[in-house]
Each structure stands twice: as C-alpha cells, then as structure tokens.
Design an enzyme around this catalytic site. Structure first.
Site, PDB file in Angstrom:
ATOM      1  N   ALA A  84       0.828  -1.093  -0.133  1.00 33.82           N
ATOM      2  CA  ALA A  84      -0.016   0.020   0.072  1.00 33.82           C
ATOM      3  C   ALA A  84       0.730   1.382   0.144  1.00 33.82           C
ATOM      4  CB  ALA A  84      -0.976   0.069   1.182  1.00 33.82           C
ATOM      5  N   PHE A 117      -6.294   0.750   3.205  1.00 30.76           N
ATOM      6  CA  PHE A 117      -7.347   0.188   3.808  1.00 30.76           C
ATOM      7  C   PHE A 117      -6.666  -0.452   5.118  1.00 30.76           C
ATOM      8  CE2 PHE A 117      -9.445   0.561  -0.380  1.00 30.76           C
ATOM      9  CZ  PHE A 117     -10.284   1.668   0.035  1.00 30.76           C
ATOM     10  N   ASP A 120      -4.830  -1.548  -7.376  1.00 27.81           N
ATOM     11  CA  ASP A 120      -5.323  -0.170  -7.979  1.00 27.81           C
ATOM     12  C   ASP A 120      -5.028  -0.159  -9.552  1.00 27.81           C
ATOM     13  OD1 ASP A 120      -2.587   0.069  -7.875  1.00 27.81           O
ATOM     14  OD2 ASP A 120      -2.730   1.128  -5.914  1.00 27.81           O
ATOM     15  N   HIS A 130      -3.726  -9.858  -4.576  1.00 32.53           N
ATOM     16  CA  HIS A 130      -4.872  -9.552  -4.004  1.00 32.53           C
ATOM     17  C   HIS A 130      -6.041  -9.251  -5.004  1.00 32.53           C
ATOM     18  CE1 HIS A 130      -2.875  -8.704  -0.041  1.00 32.53           C
ATOM     19  NE2 HIS A 130      -2.865  -9.789  -0.414  1.00 32.53           N
ATOM     20  N   CYS A 182     -24.442 -12.103 -13.328  1.00 36.45           N
ATOM     21  CA  CYS A 182     -23.998 -11.844 -14.578  1.00 36.45           C
ATOM     22  C   CYS A 182     -25.186 -12.208 -15.543  1.00 36.45           C
ATOM     23  CB  CYS A 182     -22.861 -12.885 -14.406  1.00 36.45           C
ATOM     24  SG  CYS A 182     -22.326 -13.508 -16.198  1.00 36.45           S
ATOM     25  N   CYS A 228     -24.626 -15.608 -17.544  1.00 35.06           N
ATOM     26  CA  CYS A 228     -24.886 -16.836 -17.033  1.00 35.06           C
ATOM     27  C   CYS A 228     -25.517 -17.055 -15.694  1.00 35.06           C
ATOM     28  CB  CYS A 228     -23.265 -17.546 -16.728  1.00 35.06           C
ATOM     29  SG  CYS A 228     -22.546 -17.159 -15.241  1.00 35.06           S
ATOM     30  N   SER A 264       5.601  -1.849   1.817  1.00 32.94           N
ATOM     31  CA  SER A 264       4.839  -2.887   2.482  1.00 32.94           C
ATOM     32  C   SER A 264       5.212  -3.167   4.003  1.00 32.94           C
ATOM     33  CB  SER A 264       4.850  -4.367   1.880  1.00 32.94           C
ATOM     34  OG  SER A 264       4.322  -5.371   2.477  1.00 32.94           O
ATOM     35  N   SER A 265       4.627  -3.305   4.950  1.00 34.40           N
ATOM     36  CA  SER A 265       4.711  -3.625   6.265  1.00 34.40           C
ATOM     37  C   SER A 265       5.165  -5.126   6.481  1.00 34.40           C
ATOM     38  CB  SER A 265       3.791  -3.113   7.335  1.00 34.40           C
ATOM     39  OG  SER A 265       2.444  -3.880   6.876  1.00 34.40           O
ATOM     40  N   ILE A 316       8.953   6.458  -1.017  1.00 38.85           N
ATOM     41  CA  ILE A 316       9.225   5.762  -2.205  1.00 38.85           C
ATOM     42  C   ILE A 316       9.796   6.377  -3.346  1.00 38.85           C
ATOM     43  CG2 ILE A 316       8.696   3.809  -3.700  1.00 38.85           C
ATOM     44  CD1 ILE A 316       6.890   2.833  -1.039  1.00 38.85           C
TER      45      ILE A 316
HETATM   46 ZN    ZN Z   1     -21.290 -15.497 -15.757  1.00 33.81          ZN
END
Ligand code: ZN
Length: 250
Positions: free
Chosen positions: A24, A35, A104, A121, A154, A157, A195-196, A238
């Site tokens: 993050a 978050f 993101d 993630h 969806c 489907c 990152s922690s 960073i």
């Molecule tokens: Zn579907």
C-alpha cells in the site's frame, strides 16, 4: 546521493534479475488510502467475508453499496514517481516481475505490461463473474447501480458478480501465488516497496528470496518485520528514494 541511495544503486547495477514487491505504501503517494493500515477503513468497518458474499444477496448488495460509498477513491488515481521508477527498471530489463499486494492497477497504468505484474489480491478496477469469469466493467456496474440501486447477477450466465479483488476469506489466487514463488526463487535481488510485510502468505516472499540467497532491500516509511535480515533498509518515501536511484528514462 546519500549512502543509502548509493548502496541501492549498486545493488541494482550488480543484479542479474530483480523482483519488486509492492504494498500500500507505494500507492498512498498517489492518494490511495491504505485500507489495511493502522487508520485504514478495515479498522473502522468490518470487512465483508467471501463466504457471506457467496451466501447472501443482502450481503452482496451491502458490499456494492459500501464500494460505491468508499471504494471508488482509487478510480482515477494516477501512478506516481515510485511507480514510474519501477516501470523504468522493468523497461531496462533489470526487474523481471512486479509482485503486488495492491489492487489499484497503477503498475499497469505506469506502462508495465500486465503479464509482468503479479497481483496477489486481485484488481479493483473491474468486476468479474465468479462462475464464467466474464469481465464486467465498473462503468456498467455503476450505471446499473445508479438506475436500480442494486447490482444484479452476470448477464451471460446468472452467476455472482464481484469486484476482481481477493476478499477476506477468499482463497489466494493459485496461479499468481505460483508465479510469484517462481519469480522469487529465480531472482538475485528482491526489493520491497511500501509493505509492512504483515499480511501473510504474501509477506513470505521476501523471506523466501533471502533464504535462497537473493539480496533483500526494504524501502518503507515504518519498520517492518524483516528489517533485521535485509541487506538494505531505507525508512523514507518511495518516490523520493527511487527518483534519486533511477533517473526517469527517455
Ligand atoms: Zn457469468
């Protein structure tokens, strides 16, 4: 150049194959809230569990409502100096893959081909049917929500539609985990950015890199659990750190 940035430059110059691992912290510099952080959203409201999402239509609608209230902040965010420096390292062939805990899409937006970005993630910039895996754009989900106040199943489907992120209680994506492990085992320099290193199993990769003999670099504002075994630790921003180490390419 400070001693730290000079050491980092040397490590990058000397490496055969680098891997970057981001959390993050790289994206907070683009204005995206953390978050999971100490002041993050998940400390204030309970995250929705994946099994509950599957079980309950009510939970699904609650989840979408939350997303429209809190989650949209990351749409429209732009990559920052940190992302661009990483993209430059990939372009130069020094870094073979970027493993990220972020959802993101900012590494892709910074110009890195999506096949070089390994998302642990998932990705919050689109939605997916959990059954047929059809991709659903968030624009169409938002239009539906505005019109009816709900997000339906969806259209192809009838399956359950969910943002393409990995939720709490949802299994880690097998293929991404495998690729991340392969890249980690093949690298000789592993750079952690923002990152922690507290979220497992993702945080196991830097430890694995170190074990198999790679150099480990950690750039993070706060101390991390692996500072003690890293070859270089930089407690700073960073973007500001990498800008000095990796001049923008032409
Ligand atoms: Zn579907």
């Amino acid at each position: 150049m400070s001693a730290e940035t000079e050491t980092l430059r040397t490590l990058i110059d000397d490496c055969r194959r680098g891997v970057v691992f981001t959390g993050a912290g790289i994206s907070t510099e683009s204005g995206i809230p953390d978050f999971r952080g100490p002041n993050g959203l998940w400390k204030k409201i309970k995250p929705i569990d994946f099994q509950e999402y599957l079980r309950s239509e009510e939970v699904r609608q609650k989840s979408w409502r939350r997303w429209f209230e809190h989650g949209q902040g990351l749409l429209g965010a732009k990559p920052n100096a940190g992302h661009f420096a990483v993209a430059e390292l990939v372009r130069q062939g020094r870094v073979s893959a970027v493993i990220t805990q972020n959802v993101d899409n900012l590494h892709q937006y910074s110009g890195i081909a999506s096949e070089r970005v390994i998302e642990l993630h998932g990705n919050a910039t689109y939605a997916k049917c959990l059954d047929c895996e059809a991709v659903v754009t968030l624009e169409s989900v938002a239009a539906e929500y505005r019109q009816s106040g709900r997000v339906g199943p969806c259209t192809a489907c009838g399956g359950i539609v969910k943002t393409a992120t990995i939720s709490f209680g949802q299994p880690m994506p097998e293929q991404s985990m495998r690729r991340a492990e392969q890249e980690t085992l093949a690298c000789d320099l592993f750079i952690v950015l923002g990152s922690s290193l507290t979220v497992y199993p993702a945080a196991g990769f830097p430890a694995l890199a170190k074990q198999q003999g790679a150099k480990l670099v950690i750039v993070n504002q706060q101390p991390t659990e692996l500072d003690g075994v890293a070859d270089l630790v930089v407690h700073a921003g960073i973007g500001e750190t990498l800008r000095r180490v990796v001049p923008p390419g032409d």
